[in-house]
Design a protein around this motif. Sequence first.
Motif, PDB file in Angstrom:
ATOM      1  N   THR A  99       0.846  -1.189   0.000  1.00  0.00           N
ATOM      2  CA  THR A  99       0.000   0.000   0.000  1.00  0.00           C
ATOM      3  C   THR A  99       0.884   1.242   0.000  1.00  0.00           C
ATOM      4  N   PRO A 100       0.291   2.454  -0.140  1.00  0.00           N
ATOM      5  CA  PRO A 100       1.101   3.686  -0.065  1.00  0.00           C
ATOM      6  C   PRO A 100       1.924   3.807   1.208  1.00  0.00           C
ATOM      7  N   GLY A 101       1.490   3.146   2.282  1.00  0.00           N
ATOM      8  CA  GLY A 101       2.232   3.206   3.534  1.00  0.00           C
ATOM      9  C   GLY A 101       3.572   2.498   3.486  1.00  0.00           C
ATOM     10  N   ASN A 102       3.820   1.719   2.423  1.00  0.00           N
ATOM     11  CA  ASN A 102       5.105   1.030   2.287  1.00  0.00           C
ATOM     12  C   ASN A 102       6.172   1.878   1.607  1.00  0.00           C
ATOM     13  N   PHE A 103       5.828   3.131   1.241  1.00  0.00           N
ATOM     14  CA  PHE A 103       6.774   3.982   0.521  1.00  0.00           C
ATOM     15  C   PHE A 103       7.347   5.049   1.452  1.00  0.00           C
ATOM     16  N   LYS A 104       8.671   5.139   1.491  1.00  0.00           N
ATOM     17  CA  LYS A 104       9.330   6.153   2.296  1.00  0.00           C
ATOM     18  C   LYS A 104       9.189   7.520   1.655  1.00  0.00           C
ATOM     19  N   LEU A 105       9.317   8.551   2.488  1.00  0.00           N
ATOM     20  CA  LEU A 105       9.198   9.917   2.005  1.00  0.00           C
ATOM     21  C   LEU A 105      10.271  10.229   0.970  1.00  0.00           C
ATOM     22  N   LYS A 128       8.677  -1.350   5.811  1.00  0.00           N
ATOM     23  CA  LYS A 128       7.652  -2.249   6.335  1.00  0.00           C
ATOM     24  C   LYS A 128       6.710  -1.467   7.241  1.00  0.00           C
ATOM     25  N   GLN A 129       5.451  -1.832   7.200  1.00  0.00           N
ATOM     26  CA  GLN A 129       4.465  -1.182   8.058  1.00  0.00           C
ATOM     27  C   GLN A 129       4.344  -1.927   9.382  1.00  0.00           C
ATOM     28  N   LYS A 130       4.054  -1.165  10.444  1.00  0.00           N
ATOM     29  CA  LYS A 130       3.892  -1.788  11.759  1.00  0.00           C
ATOM     30  C   LYS A 130       2.690  -2.719  11.772  1.00  0.00           C
ATOM     31  N   ILE A 189       8.652  -0.675  -8.181  1.00  0.00           N
ATOM     32  CA  ILE A 189       7.262  -0.226  -8.122  1.00  0.00           C
ATOM     33  C   ILE A 189       7.216   1.268  -7.814  1.00  0.00           C
ATOM     34  N   ILE A 190       6.097   1.910  -8.159  1.00  0.00           N
ATOM     35  CA  ILE A 190       5.899   3.320  -7.814  1.00  0.00           C
ATOM     36  C   ILE A 190       4.497   3.515  -7.255  1.00  0.00           C
ATOM     37  N   MET A 191       4.340   4.566  -6.473  1.00  0.00           N
ATOM     38  CA  MET A 191       3.055   4.854  -5.857  1.00  0.00           C
ATOM     39  C   MET A 191       2.232   5.763  -6.763  1.00  0.00           C
ATOM     40  N   MET A 192       1.041   5.309  -7.111  1.00  0.00           N
ATOM     41  CA  MET A 192       0.182   6.044  -8.039  1.00  0.00           C
ATOM     42  C   MET A 192      -0.822   6.940  -7.323  1.00  0.00           C
ATOM     43  N   THR A 193      -1.024   6.719  -6.017  1.00  0.00           N
ATOM     44  CA  THR A 193      -1.966   7.522  -5.227  1.00  0.00           C
ATOM     45  C   THR A 193      -1.311   7.927  -3.926  1.00  0.00           C
ATOM     46  N   ASP A 194      -1.427   9.211  -3.580  1.00  0.00           N
ATOM     47  CA  ASP A 194      -0.877   9.703  -2.317  1.00  0.00           C
ATOM     48  C   ASP A 194      -2.037  10.130  -1.429  1.00  0.00           C
TER      49      ASP A 194
END
Length: 426
Positions: A256-262, A268-270, A291-296
Motif C-alpha cells: 500500500t502507499p504506507g510502504n513507501f518512504k518519504l 515495512k508497516q507496523k 514499483i511506484i506509488m500512483m496515489t498519495d
Amino acid sequence: MKQTEVGLIPDDWEVKTLGEIGEPCMCKRILKEQTSSTGDVPFYKIGTFGGIPDAYISRELFEQYKEQYNYPKKGTLLLSAAGTIGRVVVFDGKDSYFQDSNIVWIDNDETKVTNDFLFYCYSRMQWKTEEGGIVSRLYNANLKSTSFIAPKSLAEQQRIAKALSDVDALISTTEKLIQKKKNIKQGAMQNLLTGKKRLSGFGSQTKSPTYKQTELGPIPEDWEVKSLGDIFSIKHGYGFEGQFFSSENNQHIVVTPGNFKLEGGFQKQKQPIYYTGTYPDEFKLKPNDLIIMMTDLSKNSDTLGNPAIVPDDGNDYLHNQRIGLIQIHNDSFVKDYIYLLLCTKEYHEAVVSTAAGSTVKHTSPNRIYSINLVVSTSKEEQTSISNVLSSMDKEIETLNTKLEKYRNLKTAMMQQLLTGKIRLVK
C-alpha cells in the motif's frame, strides 16, 4: 526496596508530586492586538512552541512584562499544556515570550530535584488531562498532583541525568551524521544523474567537456533527453477485496502507499495488511521488482510517484491497484539506475505538476510517460553511477541501524535508571 503507592522503589528514593517541588507558572497574557508578524521579541504560541515563531511583541512590552510578572530562568523546563501534552523545551535564556496557560513551567526548587533529572522524568509521567473544548488541557491542579519518583541524593540524580544525556548526545551526533550523509548523497545525485559531473572513464576527460543544448538545458554530448514512456511501461495492480486481517502466520502482504518512504524506498508497516482471498498469480510481486506509488493519501503529495524496490525477505508481496509495477522495455537501461532517476527532485516536481485530484492526489501511466528526464545511454555508466550512490545508501543504512540501537538503549536505560532498578556507582 520499599512499597509505595506507585510500587516498589529504593529505600532512599521518594515519591514526589510536582506541586511539592515548585508552583506552576506562566507568562502574562498577550492579546492578539499586541502581536505583529515582525518585531523585536518572538512570541511562541502552542502551535510554534519549540519551532519557528510567527508572532512578535515589542521590546518595550517584553521588558515591562518580564519585570512585573512570571518569567522563566535559563534552563527552566517549559511544558505544553494543550495540544500535545507534556512536550518539553529547555529554555535557552534568549529573549522570547510564551503563550499563557498553553505553555507553563514548574518554578522548580533544585535543592530537591534537579532540572536535568526532571527533564527525563517528564517523558515518563502520566499526565492527567481534562477536556478543554476540542483539545485536552493540562490545568494547574493536574500538574501539581502529577507524581514521579526520585533519589533523595542530588548527586545520584545528576549521575542518572548525565548517563542519559550522554546517550542523547550520541543519538544527536548520529542524527547529524546521517543528515550530512544524506546531503552529500543528494548533491552526488544532482551531479551524477544530470551529467554535471562524470565518473572517471566516462565522457570527455578534458578540462572543457563537450555539452549540447536541449529543452532541459545543457547535457553531455553522449547523453539524451528521453520520455519515461520510451524507457518503461507501468502495469496496474489488482483490486484486492475480501477478508483482510493481521496475522503473523499469513505472509501475503498487500503493498500500500504506507510502504513507501518519504525520500523513496520500501519500508515495512507496523500493521501490514494481509490478504486471505484468491488472486491471479500475475499480481504477486517478485523480489527486487521496481514499483511506484500512483496515489498519495496525504494532502501534500509528498510521496506521489515515489519508487521502491520490493524486498527479498521471504514474504509474498501483492500488487495493489494503487501501486504501479515498472516494466523496462529492453536491456538498454539498468533497473537500479531507473530507480535513482525516480528519486530525483526533477522527477518528483514533474509528477506533482501533472497530478490529478483535489484532496487525494493521484497520477496515471500516461502522466508518468510524458515526463522527460536526462539519461546516460551507456549501461556501464548507469551501473557505475548506481554503484556509487548505492554505497552511500549502505553507509546511511548502517548509521540508521546504529541510531535505532542507541534509541532502544536509551529507552531501556530510562526504564531501569528512572525506577531505581539499576543504580549507578559513585
